[in-house]
Design a protein around this motif. Structure first.
Motif, PDB file in Angstrom:
ATOM      1  N   ARG A 105     -16.281 -19.948  40.382  1.00  0.00           N
ATOM      2  CA  ARG A 105     -16.823 -21.300  40.383  1.00  0.00           C
ATOM      3  C   ARG A 105     -17.821 -21.435  41.482  1.00  0.00           C
ATOM      4  O   ARG A 105     -18.648 -21.891  41.595  1.00  0.00           O
ATOM      5  N   ARG A 143     -19.132 -24.114  52.065  1.00  0.00           N
ATOM      6  CA  ARG A 143     -19.161 -22.930  51.321  1.00  0.00           C
ATOM      7  C   ARG A 143     -18.355 -21.827  52.010  1.00  0.00           C
ATOM      8  O   ARG A 143     -17.348 -21.026  51.638  1.00  0.00           O
ATOM      9  N   GLN A 176     -26.552 -22.526  41.041  1.00  0.00           N
ATOM     10  CA  GLN A 176     -26.795 -24.273  40.376  1.00  0.00           C
ATOM     11  C   GLN A 176     -27.328 -24.783  41.793  1.00  0.00           C
ATOM     12  O   GLN A 176     -28.516 -25.414  41.315  1.00  0.00           O
ATOM     13  N   GLU A 191     -20.930 -19.676  40.972  1.00  0.00           N
ATOM     14  CA  GLU A 191     -21.907 -20.449  39.949  1.00  0.00           C
ATOM     15  C   GLU A 191     -22.292 -21.768  40.611  1.00  0.00           C
ATOM     16  O   GLU A 191     -23.746 -22.168  40.386  1.00  0.00           O
ATOM     17  N   ALA A 192     -21.717 -22.499  41.685  1.00  0.00           N
ATOM     18  CA  ALA A 192     -22.158 -23.397  42.044  1.00  0.00           C
ATOM     19  C   ALA A 192     -22.917 -23.401  43.066  1.00  0.00           C
ATOM     20  O   ALA A 192     -24.254 -24.156  43.242  1.00  0.00           O
ATOM     21  N   THR A 193     -23.243 -22.161  43.835  1.00  0.00           N
ATOM     22  CA  THR A 193     -24.088 -21.914  44.722  1.00  0.00           C
ATOM     23  C   THR A 193     -25.462 -21.486  43.896  1.00  0.00           C
ATOM     24  O   THR A 193     -26.492 -22.125  44.325  1.00  0.00           O
TER      25      THR A 193
END
Length: 101
Positions: free
Chosen positions: A52, A10, A59, A55-57
């Motif tokens: 994105r 990340r 989730q 959002e992925a973090t």
């Protein structure tokens, strides 16, 4: 798998996005409409990528919290099974380390 791998990935991705944004800002206004169109498309792509990533973090964090909660509930409901599994893992790891020498 190293638990810091996701955080490192990340952080690396954030660095790439920031570097690309800096590059777009330093290109300037030269180059005409084609360059302007390309810069606009690159900015939109970077904006989408950043969204994105966020959002992925979220989730991933939510999934980790759910998994931790389920593991905690299982261990509390089956303490002796958890002790037996941990002991078996310890035996397997110990045997693997002894064979490695």
């Amino acid at each position: 798998m190293n638990p810091n791998t996701g955080a490192q990935t990340r952080d690396d991705f954030e660095d790439v996005v920031e570097t690309a944004e800096e590059l777009l800002n330093t290109i300037g206004d030269g180059g005409g409409k084609a360059v302007d169109d390309l810069k606009a498309k690159a900015r939109e792509t970077l904006k989408s990528a950043r969204i994105r990533l966020q959002e992925a973090t979220v989730q991933a964090r939510d999934a980790a919290n759910v998994a931790a909660g389920e593991a905690d509930a299982y261990v509390r409901g089956n303490p002796w099974m958890a002790v037996a599994v941990a002991g078996a893992i310890g035996v397997v790891l110990g045997a693997a380390l002894l064979r490695r020498d």
